[in-house]
Motif scaffolding. Structure first.
Motif, PDB file in Angstrom:
ATOM      1  N   ASP A 262      44.381  78.900  87.368  1.00 32.21           N
ATOM      2  CA  ASP A 262      44.715  77.476  87.373  1.00 32.21           C
ATOM      3  C   ASP A 262      46.021  77.184  86.616  1.00 32.21           C
ATOM      4  OD1 ASP A 262      43.971  74.883  88.218  1.00 32.21           O
ATOM      5  OD2 ASP A 262      43.311  74.391  86.177  1.00 32.21           O
ATOM      6  N   THR A 263      46.681  78.232  86.138  1.00 34.05           N
ATOM      7  CA  THR A 263      47.913  78.055  85.360  1.00 34.05           C
ATOM      8  C   THR A 263      49.106  78.656  86.098  1.00 34.05           C
ATOM      9  OG1 THR A 263      46.653  78.187  83.292  1.00 34.05           O
ATOM     10  CG2 THR A 263      49.036  78.490  83.136  1.00 34.05           C
ATOM     11  N   THR A 264      50.130  77.861  86.256  1.00 29.31           N
ATOM     12  CA  THR A 264      51.374  78.351  86.859  1.00 29.31           C
ATOM     13  C   THR A 264      52.386  78.589  85.741  1.00 29.31           C
ATOM     14  OG1 THR A 264      50.987  77.093  88.882  1.00 29.31           O
ATOM     15  CG2 THR A 264      53.255  77.777  88.456  1.00 29.31           C
ATOM     16  N   VAL A 265      52.911  79.790  85.692  1.00 28.06           N
ATOM     17  CA  VAL A 265      53.860  80.144  84.634  1.00 28.06           C
ATOM     18  C   VAL A 265      55.285  80.104  85.197  1.00 28.06           C
ATOM     19  CG1 VAL A 265      54.590  81.922  82.990  1.00 28.06           C
ATOM     20  CG2 VAL A 265      52.149  81.608  83.500  1.00 28.06           C
ATOM     21  N   ILE A 266      56.134  79.372  84.525  1.00 27.00           N
ATOM     22  CA  ILE A 266      57.550  79.282  84.916  1.00 27.00           C
ATOM     23  C   ILE A 266      58.361  80.000  83.839  1.00 27.00           C
ATOM     24  CG2 ILE A 266      59.473  77.737  85.489  1.00 27.00           C
ATOM     25  CD1 ILE A 266      57.111  77.228  87.318  1.00 27.00           C
ATOM     26  N   SER A 267      58.953  81.103  84.208  1.00 27.45           N
ATOM     27  CA  SER A 267      59.724  81.879  83.225  1.00 27.45           C
ATOM     28  C   SER A 267      61.110  82.191  83.782  1.00 27.45           C
ATOM     29  CB  SER A 267      58.981  83.164  82.879  1.00 27.45           C
ATOM     30  OG  SER A 267      58.796  83.944  84.050  1.00 27.45           O
ATOM     31  N   ASP A 268      61.921  82.761  82.933  1.00 25.82           N
ATOM     32  CA  ASP A 268      63.323  83.023  83.301  1.00 25.82           C
ATOM     33  C   ASP A 268      63.442  84.365  84.013  1.00 25.82           C
ATOM     34  OD1 ASP A 268      66.033  83.149  83.533  1.00 25.82           O
ATOM     35  OD2 ASP A 268      66.463  83.020  81.384  1.00 25.82           O
ATOM     36  N   ASN A 269      63.609  84.333  85.333  1.00 27.46           N
ATOM     37  CA  ASN A 269      63.790  85.588  86.061  1.00 27.46           C
ATOM     38  C   ASN A 269      65.275  85.867  86.327  1.00 27.46           C
ATOM     39  OD1 ASN A 269      64.527  83.926  88.190  1.00 27.46           O
ATOM     40  ND2 ASN A 269      62.642  84.220  89.355  1.00 27.46           N
ATOM     41  N   GLY A 270      66.110  85.087  85.656  1.00 25.29           N
ATOM     42  CA  GLY A 270      67.550  85.338  85.734  1.00 25.29           C
ATOM     43  C   GLY A 270      68.233  84.741  86.944  1.00 25.29           C
ATOM     44  N   THR A 271      67.495  83.974  87.748  1.00 25.37           N
ATOM     45  CA  THR A 271      68.084  83.461  88.989  1.00 25.37           C
ATOM     46  C   THR A 271      68.254  81.942  89.001  1.00 25.37           C
ATOM     47  OG1 THR A 271      65.942  83.190  90.078  1.00 25.37           O
ATOM     48  CG2 THR A 271      67.017  85.344  90.310  1.00 25.37           C
ATOM     49  N   ILE A 272      67.797  81.276  87.954  1.00 28.08           N
ATOM     50  CA  ILE A 272      67.825  79.801  88.008  1.00 28.08           C
ATOM     51  C   ILE A 272      69.263  79.292  88.090  1.00 28.08           C
ATOM     52  CG2 ILE A 272      67.799  79.436  85.481  1.00 28.08           C
ATOM     53  CD1 ILE A 272      65.907  76.997  86.115  1.00 28.08           C
ATOM     54  N   LYS A 273      69.458  78.324  88.957  1.00 25.06           N
ATOM     55  CA  LYS A 273      70.778  77.700  89.102  1.00 25.06           C
ATOM     56  C   LYS A 273      70.773  76.338  88.395  1.00 25.06           C
ATOM     57  CE  LYS A 273      72.327  80.009  93.288  1.00 25.06           C
ATOM     58  NZ  LYS A 273      71.231  80.967  93.501  1.00 25.06           N
TER      59      LYS A 273
ATOM     60  N   ILE B 217      56.801  76.408  75.803  1.00 27.76           N
ATOM     61  CA  ILE B 217      57.052  77.251  74.627  1.00 27.76           C
ATOM     62  C   ILE B 217      58.545  77.555  74.632  1.00 27.76           C
ATOM     63  CG2 ILE B 217      56.545  79.432  73.447  1.00 27.76           C
ATOM     64  CD1 ILE B 217      53.883  79.531  74.960  1.00 27.76           C
ATOM     65  N   SER B 218      59.237  77.066  73.619  1.00 29.66           N
ATOM     66  CA  SER B 218      60.700  77.167  73.637  1.00 29.66           C
ATOM     67  C   SER B 218      61.239  77.360  72.227  1.00 29.66           C
ATOM     68  CB  SER B 218      61.298  75.887  74.231  1.00 29.66           C
ATOM     69  OG  SER B 218      62.706  75.886  74.108  1.00 29.66           O
ATOM     70  N   SER B 219      62.303  78.113  72.134  1.00 30.32           N
ATOM     71  CA  SER B 219      63.013  78.103  70.860  1.00 30.32           C
ATOM     72  C   SER B 219      63.583  76.696  70.672  1.00 30.32           C
ATOM     73  CB  SER B 219      64.134  79.142  70.857  1.00 30.32           C
ATOM     74  OG  SER B 219      65.108  78.812  71.814  1.00 30.32           O
ATOM     75  N   CYS B 220      63.721  76.299  69.411  1.00 26.73           N
ATOM     76  CA  CYS B 220      64.288  74.978  69.131  1.00 26.73           C
ATOM     77  C   CYS B 220      65.763  75.186  68.825  1.00 26.73           C
ATOM     78  CB  CYS B 220      63.583  74.344  67.935  1.00 26.73           C
ATOM     79  SG  CYS B 220      64.102  72.650  67.624  1.00 26.73           S
ATOM     80  N   LEU B 221      66.600  74.693  69.688  1.00 24.51           N
ATOM     81  CA  LEU B 221      68.039  74.911  69.531  1.00 24.51           C
ATOM     82  C   LEU B 221      68.724  73.559  69.336  1.00 24.51           C
ATOM     83  CD1 LEU B 221      70.148  77.202  69.624  1.00 24.51           C
ATOM     84  CD2 LEU B 221      70.410  76.746  72.067  1.00 24.51           C
ATOM     85  N   TYR B 222      69.231  73.339  68.163  1.00 19.91           N
ATOM     86  CA  TYR B 222      69.925  72.089  67.799  1.00 19.91           C
ATOM     87  C   TYR B 222      69.028  70.851  68.004  1.00 19.91           C
ATOM     88  CZ  TYR B 222      73.515  75.475  69.268  1.00 19.91           C
ATOM     89  OH  TYR B 222      74.242  76.615  69.502  1.00 19.91           O
ATOM     90  N   GLY B 223      67.714  71.058  67.943  1.00 19.76           N
ATOM     91  CA  GLY B 223      66.810  69.925  68.152  1.00 19.76           C
ATOM     92  C   GLY B 223      66.471  69.700  69.608  1.00 19.76           C
ATOM     93  N   SER B 224      66.823  70.677  70.445  1.00 18.46           N
ATOM     94  CA  SER B 224      66.530  70.579  71.877  1.00 18.46           C
ATOM     95  C   SER B 224      65.726  71.811  72.290  1.00 18.46           C
ATOM     96  CB  SER B 224      67.849  70.525  72.657  1.00 18.46           C
ATOM     97  OG  SER B 224      67.629  70.606  74.051  1.00 18.46           O
ATOM     98  N   TYR B 225      65.318  71.853  73.552  1.00 20.18           N
ATOM     99  CA  TYR B 225      64.730  73.065  74.110  1.00 20.18           C
ATOM    100  C   TYR B 225      65.857  74.096  74.294  1.00 20.18           C
ATOM    101  CZ  TYR B 225      61.580  69.313  75.749  1.00 20.18           C
ATOM    102  OH  TYR B 225      60.773  68.220  75.844  1.00 20.18           O
ATOM    103  N   SER B 226      65.479  75.303  74.593  1.00 20.67           N
ATOM    104  CA  SER B 226      66.476  76.342  74.884  1.00 20.67           C
ATOM    105  C   SER B 226      67.171  76.014  76.209  1.00 20.67           C
ATOM    106  CB  SER B 226      65.782  77.694  74.996  1.00 20.67           C
ATOM    107  OG  SER B 226      64.890  77.679  76.093  1.00 20.67           O
ATOM    108  N   PRO B 227      68.334  76.626  76.477  1.00 18.10           N
ATOM    109  CA  PRO B 227      69.037  76.325  77.732  1.00 18.10           C
ATOM    110  C   PRO B 227      68.187  76.561  78.983  1.00 18.10           C
ATOM    111  CG  PRO B 227      70.529  77.433  76.234  1.00 18.10           C
ATOM    112  CD  PRO B 227      69.177  77.454  75.579  1.00 18.10           C
ATOM    113  N   PHE B 228      67.376  77.618  78.997  1.00 15.40           N
ATOM    114  CA  PHE B 228      66.552  77.866  80.190  1.00 15.40           C
ATOM    115  C   PHE B 228      65.544  76.733  80.411  1.00 15.40           C
ATOM    116  CE2 PHE B 228      62.490  79.312  81.958  1.00 15.40           C
ATOM    117  CZ  PHE B 228      62.906  79.552  83.266  1.00 15.40           C
TER     118      PHE B 228
END
Lengths: 212, 167
Positions: free
Chosen positions: B23-34, B72-83
């Motif tokens: 029931d969980t869809t995982v969205i991760s960085d596969n290096g292809t996101i535009k 789940i994201s690193s906190c970068l300058y008070g924002s989410y990560s670029p991905f």
């Protein structure tokens, strides 16, 4: 003073950010040496990051994306932090013109804080940011003289920003909406922008509303 | 359905040891996101679907079936990560181009009658107080713009702490 103007719009042409840059640039003293950077099509290369490290001021113009900085520009900021920490020898001042699609310019305030946090991390001096609402509307009023009609606030606030930049100083954040009633902005945006744009693609309102 | 967006490497995600059910869809960085190109095609050309043909074009449709969006994201300058920022930039097809007003501010109307909980887990070993406050404001603002019925924000010094919290 060496100044870099970074167009942070993801659009390669006709962006609101480029509109603001065109309006601001003539206000910057001609004694300064201005370089332009555009990251819409491809990321900056190493030489360009190194050039940015040698600037006295960076001026960013970008649209608000989901309450924050667009991801392609955000990646660039993260990379620039690394270069600056390695190579920068002086204090660089950072200025910004942010525009959001909603009417209220105050919705830019979080992106401004993110930019301030980036400056703190990177060791740069945050100079000043201005944030304008109704960015997409700028194309429809681009022939209106700056400082008049719907561009009255914009003219005043660009002047403030230009003064701060020219004096290599810091200034208070300014967020503002256009001198145009919100109901009229909304009516025009819906009927003459969204619906007309969809119509050009052969779509009707019910198509815009579709659920997948 | 739950959606989990994260910026972890496959090794880091495996090390978290999360149980990902069907029931969980995982969205991760596969290096292809535009990047979102600001074309508004997802509103005026292919409504509901991003025009960029990669693995992330159906974010709006996924969010329409979502009960909880976990980030789940690193906190970068008070924002989410670029991905993570990138995924959210590509999610506006969840909304309509039309406007509504809430608390005196303009926002986009919801395309779907779906309201999910937004749970954000920020990690980073030196998140400053200013970044923490900015991140809280950002999640609250995102929660309004995505028509969430609730938002929760957590901060951790490292991924081990994230693991302990989520187990």
């Amino acid at each position: 003073m060496k100044i870099a103007i970074i167009d942070g719009s993801p659009k390669s042409k006709d962006s609101a950010s480029s509109f603001f840059i065109k309006k601001l640039e003539p206000m910057i003293s001609s004694e300064n040496e201005i370089s332009h950077y555009n990251i819409s099509k491809k990321p900056l290369v190493s030489e360009q990051y190194q050039e940015l490290c040698r600037m006295d001021a960076l001026i960013f113009a970008f649209p608000l994306y989901i309450d924050a900085i667009p991801s392609h520009l955000f990646r660039m900021l993260a990379t620039l932090e690394e270069y600056i920490k390695k190579e920068c020898q002086k204090t660089i001042y950072v200025y910004a013109i942010i525009n959001n699609g909603f009417y209220e310019g105050k919705q830019n305030h979080i992106a401004i804080k993110i930019l301030q946090n980036w400056c703190m991390r990177t060791g740069l001096q945050f100079g000043q940011a201005i944030g304008q609402g109704a960015g997409e509307m700028m194309h429809f009023v681009e022939k209106v003289p700056l400082g008049h009609g719907p561009l009255k606030n914009l003219g005043e606030n660009l002047n403030h920003l230009a003064d701060t930049i020219n004096s290599h100083n810091t200034g208070a954040t300014i967020v503002f909406s256009p001198n145009f009633p919100r109901f009229a902005w909304k009516f025009n945006a819906v009927h003459f922008f969204w619906n007309q744009s969809a119509k050009k693609n052969g779509l009707r309102k019910k198509d815009i509303l579709r659920r997948l | 359905m739950r959606i989990l967006i994260h910026d972890l490497s496959p090794q880091e995600f495996t090390a978290l040891g999360l149980t990902v059910d069907s029931d969980t869809t995982v969205i991760s960085d596969n290096g292809t996101i535009k990047n979102c190109i600001g074309c508004f095609g997802c509103w005026i050309k292919t409504p509901g679907m991003c025009v960029i043909k990669d693995d992330y074009r159906n974010m709006g449709q996924l969010l329409s079936k979502c009960d909880e969006l976990i980030i789940i994201s690193s906190c970068l300058y008070g924002s989410y990560s670029p991905f993570v920022r990138n995924v959210l930039d590509r999610s506006i097809s969840f909304l309509l181009p039309y406007f509504m007003h809430k608390n005196g501010e303009t926002h986009h109307k919801n395309r779907y009658n779906n309201h999910f909980t937004l749970s954000v887990h920020f990690y980073g070993n030196d998140i400053t107080e200013a970044e923490r406050e900015t991140a809280k404001e950002l999640v609250a603002a995102n929660s309004i713009n995505f028509h969430c019925h609730e938002n929760r924000v957590y901060f951790y010094h490292n991924l081990q702490s994230v693991k302990e919290e989520l187990h």
